[in-house]
Scaffold this motif. Structure first.
Motif, PDB file in Angstrom:
ATOM      1  N   ASP A 154      11.738 -12.847  57.121  1.00 15.24           N
ATOM      2  CA  ASP A 154      12.587 -13.848  56.459  1.00 15.24           C
ATOM      3  C   ASP A 154      11.861 -14.459  55.259  1.00 15.24           C
ATOM      4  O   ASP A 154      10.639 -14.374  55.151  1.00 15.24           O
ATOM      5  CB  ASP A 154      12.966 -14.947  57.471  1.00 15.24           C
ATOM      6  CG  ASP A 154      14.324 -15.571  57.144  1.00 15.24           C
ATOM      7  OD1 ASP A 154      14.853 -15.298  56.049  1.00 15.24           O
ATOM      8  OD2 ASP A 154      14.839 -16.323  57.992  1.00 15.24           O
ATOM      9  N   ASP A 155      12.635 -15.085  54.411  1.00 24.11           N
ATOM     10  CA  ASP A 155      12.101 -15.834  53.277  1.00 24.11           C
ATOM     11  C   ASP A 155      11.122 -16.897  53.789  1.00 24.11           C
ATOM     12  O   ASP A 155      11.490 -17.739  54.603  1.00 24.11           O
ATOM     13  CB  ASP A 155      13.302 -16.490  52.572  1.00 24.11           C
ATOM     14  CG  ASP A 155      12.916 -17.240  51.310  1.00 24.11           C
ATOM     15  OD1 ASP A 155      13.760 -17.293  50.413  1.00 24.11           O
ATOM     16  OD2 ASP A 155      11.793 -17.779  51.237  1.00 24.11           O
ATOM     17  N   PRO A 156       9.858 -16.868  53.324  1.00 29.10           N
ATOM     18  CA  PRO A 156       8.844 -17.794  53.849  1.00 29.10           C
ATOM     19  C   PRO A 156       9.256 -19.263  53.743  1.00 29.10           C
ATOM     20  O   PRO A 156       8.887 -20.079  54.590  1.00 29.10           O
ATOM     21  CB  PRO A 156       7.615 -17.517  52.978  1.00 29.10           C
ATOM     22  CG  PRO A 156       7.837 -16.169  52.417  1.00 29.10           C
ATOM     23  CD  PRO A 156       9.312 -15.971  52.302  1.00 29.10           C
ATOM     24  N   SER A 157      10.073 -19.584  52.743  1.00 29.57           N
ATOM     25  CA  SER A 157      10.478 -20.988  52.579  1.00 29.57           C
ATOM     26  C   SER A 157      11.408 -21.450  53.704  1.00 29.57           C
ATOM     27  O   SER A 157      11.611 -22.647  53.900  1.00 29.57           O
ATOM     28  CB  SER A 157      11.153 -21.184  51.216  1.00 29.57           C
ATOM     29  OG  SER A 157      12.410 -20.533  51.215  1.00 29.57           O
ATOM     30  N   LEU A 158      11.980 -20.497  54.440  1.00 30.92           N
ATOM     31  CA  LEU A 158      12.924 -20.857  55.497  1.00 30.92           C
ATOM     32  C   LEU A 158      12.292 -20.887  56.888  1.00 30.92           C
ATOM     33  O   LEU A 158      12.858 -21.426  57.830  1.00 30.92           O
ATOM     34  CB  LEU A 158      14.090 -19.859  55.527  1.00 30.92           C
ATOM     35  CG  LEU A 158      14.815 -19.587  54.211  1.00 30.92           C
ATOM     36  CD1 LEU A 158      15.946 -18.607  54.423  1.00 30.92           C
ATOM     37  CD2 LEU A 158      15.345 -20.878  53.617  1.00 30.92           C
ATOM     38  N   VAL A 159      11.098 -20.281  56.999  1.00 29.10           N
ATOM     39  CA  VAL A 159      10.515 -20.038  58.316  1.00 29.10           C
ATOM     40  C   VAL A 159      10.224 -21.312  59.101  1.00 29.10           C
ATOM     41  O   VAL A 159      10.651 -21.455  60.249  1.00 29.10           O
ATOM     42  CB  VAL A 159       9.249 -19.163  58.174  1.00 29.10           C
ATOM     43  CG1 VAL A 159       8.415 -19.211  59.430  1.00 29.10           C
ATOM     44  CG2 VAL A 159       9.655 -17.725  57.865  1.00 29.10           C
ATOM     45  N   PHE A 187      20.834 -24.001  55.483  1.00 31.71           N
ATOM     46  CA  PHE A 187      19.783 -24.178  54.471  1.00 31.71           C
ATOM     47  C   PHE A 187      20.433 -24.636  53.170  1.00 31.71           C
ATOM     48  O   PHE A 187      19.984 -25.558  52.526  1.00 31.71           O
ATOM     49  CB  PHE A 187      19.053 -22.856  54.221  1.00 31.71           C
ATOM     50  CG  PHE A 187      18.119 -22.483  55.330  1.00 31.71           C
ATOM     51  CD1 PHE A 187      17.022 -23.282  55.636  1.00 31.71           C
ATOM     52  CD2 PHE A 187      18.317 -21.327  56.061  1.00 31.71           C
ATOM     53  CE1 PHE A 187      16.152 -22.932  56.647  1.00 31.71           C
ATOM     54  CE2 PHE A 187      17.449 -20.973  57.073  1.00 31.71           C
ATOM     55  CZ  PHE A 187      16.368 -21.776  57.372  1.00 31.71           C
ATOM     56  N   ASN A 188      21.490 -23.916  52.826  1.00 34.39           N
ATOM     57  CA  ASN A 188      22.311 -24.303  51.681  1.00 34.39           C
ATOM     58  C   ASN A 188      23.686 -23.656  51.887  1.00 34.39           C
ATOM     59  O   ASN A 188      23.955 -23.106  52.953  1.00 34.39           O
ATOM     60  CB  ASN A 188      21.632 -23.889  50.362  1.00 34.39           C
ATOM     61  CG  ASN A 188      21.333 -22.407  50.289  1.00 34.39           C
ATOM     62  OD1 ASN A 188      22.082 -21.591  50.815  1.00 34.39           O
ATOM     63  ND2 ASN A 188      20.239 -22.056  49.634  1.00 34.39           N
ATOM     64  N   GLN A 189      24.531 -23.710  50.878  1.00 29.92           N
ATOM     65  CA  GLN A 189      25.902 -23.206  50.995  1.00 29.92           C
ATOM     66  C   GLN A 189      25.990 -21.798  51.579  1.00 29.92           C
ATOM     67  O   GLN A 189      26.817 -21.526  52.433  1.00 29.92           O
ATOM     68  CB  GLN A 189      26.559 -23.201  49.607  1.00 29.92           C
ATOM     69  CG  GLN A 189      27.012 -24.572  49.152  1.00 29.92           C
ATOM     70  CD  GLN A 189      28.349 -24.941  49.776  1.00 29.92           C
ATOM     71  OE1 GLN A 189      29.337 -24.265  49.553  1.00 29.92           O
ATOM     72  NE2 GLN A 189      28.361 -25.985  50.569  1.00 29.92           N
ATOM     73  N   SER A 190      25.107 -20.912  51.126  1.00 33.69           N
ATOM     74  CA  SER A 190      25.258 -19.505  51.509  1.00 33.69           C
ATOM     75  C   SER A 190      24.281 -19.070  52.597  1.00 33.69           C
ATOM     76  O   SER A 190      24.508 -18.076  53.273  1.00 33.69           O
ATOM     77  CB  SER A 190      25.084 -18.620  50.275  1.00 33.69           C
ATOM     78  OG  SER A 190      23.867 -18.936  49.651  1.00 33.69           O
ATOM     79  N   GLU A 191      23.192 -19.804  52.755  1.00 29.92           N
ATOM     80  CA  GLU A 191      22.141 -19.359  53.672  1.00 29.92           C
ATOM     81  C   GLU A 191      22.216 -20.165  54.975  1.00 29.92           C
ATOM     82  O   GLU A 191      21.936 -21.361  54.981  1.00 29.92           O
ATOM     83  CB  GLU A 191      20.786 -19.555  52.975  1.00 29.92           C
ATOM     84  CG  GLU A 191      19.690 -18.653  53.450  1.00 29.92           C
ATOM     85  CD  GLU A 191      19.915 -17.179  53.209  1.00 29.92           C
ATOM     86  OE1 GLU A 191      20.454 -16.809  52.147  1.00 29.92           O
ATOM     87  OE2 GLU A 191      19.558 -16.383  54.096  1.00 29.92           O
ATOM     88  N   LYS A 192      22.574 -19.465  56.074  1.00 36.72           N
ATOM     89  CA  LYS A 192      22.693 -20.145  57.364  1.00 36.72           C
ATOM     90  C   LYS A 192      21.923 -19.376  58.437  1.00 36.72           C
ATOM     91  O   LYS A 192      21.740 -18.167  58.340  1.00 36.72           O
ATOM     92  CB  LYS A 192      24.162 -20.223  57.802  1.00 36.72           C
ATOM     93  CG  LYS A 192      25.046 -21.104  56.946  1.00 36.72           C
ATOM     94  CD  LYS A 192      26.471 -21.060  57.513  1.00 36.72           C
ATOM     95  CE  LYS A 192      27.521 -21.391  56.487  1.00 36.72           C
ATOM     96  NZ  LYS A 192      27.520 -22.753  56.003  1.00 36.72           N
TER      97      LYS A 192
HETATM   98  C1  LIG Z   1      19.827 -20.667  49.369  1.00 36.64           C
HETATM   99  O1  LIG Z   1      18.493 -20.581  49.801  1.00 36.64           O
HETATM  100  C2  LIG Z   1      17.931 -19.286  49.662  1.00 36.64           C
HETATM  101  C3  LIG Z   1      16.540 -19.294  50.282  1.00 36.64           C
HETATM  102  O2  LIG Z   1      15.763 -20.372  49.813  1.00 36.64           O
HETATM  103  C4  LIG Z   1      17.907 -18.873  48.204  1.00 36.64           C
HETATM  104  O3  LIG Z   1      17.377 -17.562  48.077  1.00 36.64           O
HETATM  105  C5  LIG Z   1      19.332 -18.917  47.665  1.00 36.64           C
HETATM  106  O4  LIG Z   1      19.324 -18.619  46.280  1.00 36.64           O
HETATM  107  C6  LIG Z   1      19.945 -20.281  47.912  1.00 36.64           C
HETATM  108  N1  LIG Z   1      21.346 -20.232  47.526  1.00 36.64           N
HETATM  109  C7  LIG Z   1      21.947 -21.243  46.906  1.00 36.64           C
HETATM  110  C8  LIG Z   1      23.371 -21.047  46.588  1.00 36.64           C
HETATM  111  O5  LIG Z   1      21.357 -22.260  46.623  1.00 36.64           O
END
Ligand SMILES: *[C@@H]1O[C@H](CO)[C@@H](O)[C@H](O)[C@H]1NC(C)=O
Ligand SMILES: *[C@@H]1O[C@H](CO)[C@@H](O)[C@H](O)[C@H]1NC(C)=O
Ligand SMILES: *[C@@H]1O[C@H](CO)[C@@H](O)[C@H](O)[C@H]1NC(C)=O
Ligand SMILES: *[C@@H]1O[C@H](CO)[C@@H](O)[C@H](O)[C@H]1NC(C)=O
Ligand SMILES: *[C@@H]1O[C@H](CO)[C@@H](O)[C@H](O)[C@H]1NC(C)=O
Length: 281
Positions: A154-159, A187-192
């Motif tokens: 996974d993306d290290p910023s999310l771990v 995490f944000n709109q698209s990342e769950k």
């Molecule tokens: C959501 O977070 C991910 C991981 O940090 C990032 O790659 C992505 O661009 C972000 N998307 C939005 C819409 O902010």
């Protein structure tokens, strides 16, 4: 003759309606075995016949009571020294039919893979079976197995957020009446990320929390940087993924959580067909 065609059409369209993707009674995501543990069977077991008789009674009892007891059932069969202790648990979000079938499948696997073993654990995605000749009810144990995809980093910023999120999902399960909980991390709109935790209901809430926390600590290096993983223990279970793999509500909680019979569906079809015949003639 016309009437006959009408009835045939009726039957065909009814089947097309009810069985759009194959068989009606099977649904949800896919189930599979995720692991098993069998202790080494004695070369010259004593009272093997009694053991096999008791085991059959035990497995039958687990399967026939699991739905009525909302997905968790424990029972004891036989007299010492042939006494057997058994536990069955279904995942909190699956239907009663899937629970029942998973239990049947897990007992089949145990009979095939560990026929003479006195201490058996079978893990499926949707259910968990354990039996032993030694008492284990209420006794929290740390044995567990983790499943992940080595390449699914996974993306290290999310771990670290993901891990603390799962710690919260663990705490929440221990406070729920069925010790089962699901939660979404945005995490944000698209990342769950989606988390699910469950404990066997014979241990205390405190032990449920301890059991799940220990899994997070023990498997941290293995699962910590992964996007999706599962941990299956003897008393607690965790799932983490990037899509919603569970149903929205805990089906265990609903009063309607019971086996729906395919037979009543078939008789329903018969009634419809008979009614059609009556109208036509
Ligand atoms: C959501 O977070 C991910 C991981 O940090 C990032 O790659 C992505 O661009 C972000 N998307 C939005 C819409 O902010
Ligand atoms: C049980 O096993 C049968 C036969 O392998 C399979 O078709 C079915 O999907 C399984 N059901 C569950 C709930 O695991
Ligand atoms: C359980 O079975 C094992 C293996 O056959 C045996 O060594 C052990 O003594 C048994 N325990 C009890 C409580 O009967
Ligand atoms: C593991 O993940 C990678 C990348 O997502 C995928 O290509 C691969 O098929 C996966 N392997 C297994 C065994 O699921
Ligand atoms: C379950 O919830 C998600 C959002 O959390 C929603 O997108 C989805 O449509 C829901 N599914 C059902 C079957 O209600």
């Amino acid at each position: 003759m016309q009437a006959f065609y009408f009835v045939m059409l009726c039957v065909i369209s009814f089947f097309a309606l009810v069985f759009p993707n194959g068989f009606f009674c099977l649904a949800d995501d896919t189930n599979r075995e995720t692991g098993s543990l069998c202790d080494k069977a004695d070369k010259n077991p004593v009272n093997e016949d009694t053991f096999q008789t008791n085991l059959k009674t035990l497995l039958d009892s687990l399967a026939s009571n699991v739905v009525d007891s909302h997905g968790f059932y424990q029972t004891i069969v036989g007299k010492k020294p042939n006494r057997l202790y058994g536990t069955i648990l279904c995942r909190g979000d699956i239907s009663a039919n899937n629970c029942f079938n998973c239990v049947l499948n897990s007992t089949r696997v145990s009979s095939n893979d560990c026929p003479k073993s006195r201490d058996v654990t079978i893990w499926f995605r949707w259910c968990f079976l354990r039996y032993s000749n030694e008492s284990f009810f209420g006794d929290m144990q740390g044995t567990a197995t983790a499943i992940t995809n080595e390449t699914d980093i996974d993306d290290p910023s999310l771990v670290s957020q993901g891990l603390s999120f799962m710690s919260g999902v663990a705490a929440a399960a221990s406070e729920k009446s069925f010790m089962f909980h699901t939660e979404v991390l945005n995490f944000n709109q698209s990342e769950k990320r989606y988390g699910m935790t469950q404990c066997t209901r014979d241990i205390s809430r405190k032990d449920c929390r301890r059991c799940l926390d220990a899994q997070l600590v023990n498997f941290e290096t293995f699962i910590g940087n992964k996007r999706r993983w599962e941990v299956h223990g003897l008393n607690c279970f965790m799932w983490y993924d990037d899509y919603q793999f569970y149903s929205n509500v805990s089906t265990l909680l609903s009063a309607s959580w019971r086996l729906s019979s395919c037979r009543s569906l078939v008789s329903g079809i018969t009634v419809v067909v008979s009614a059609a015949l009556l109208i036509v003639f």
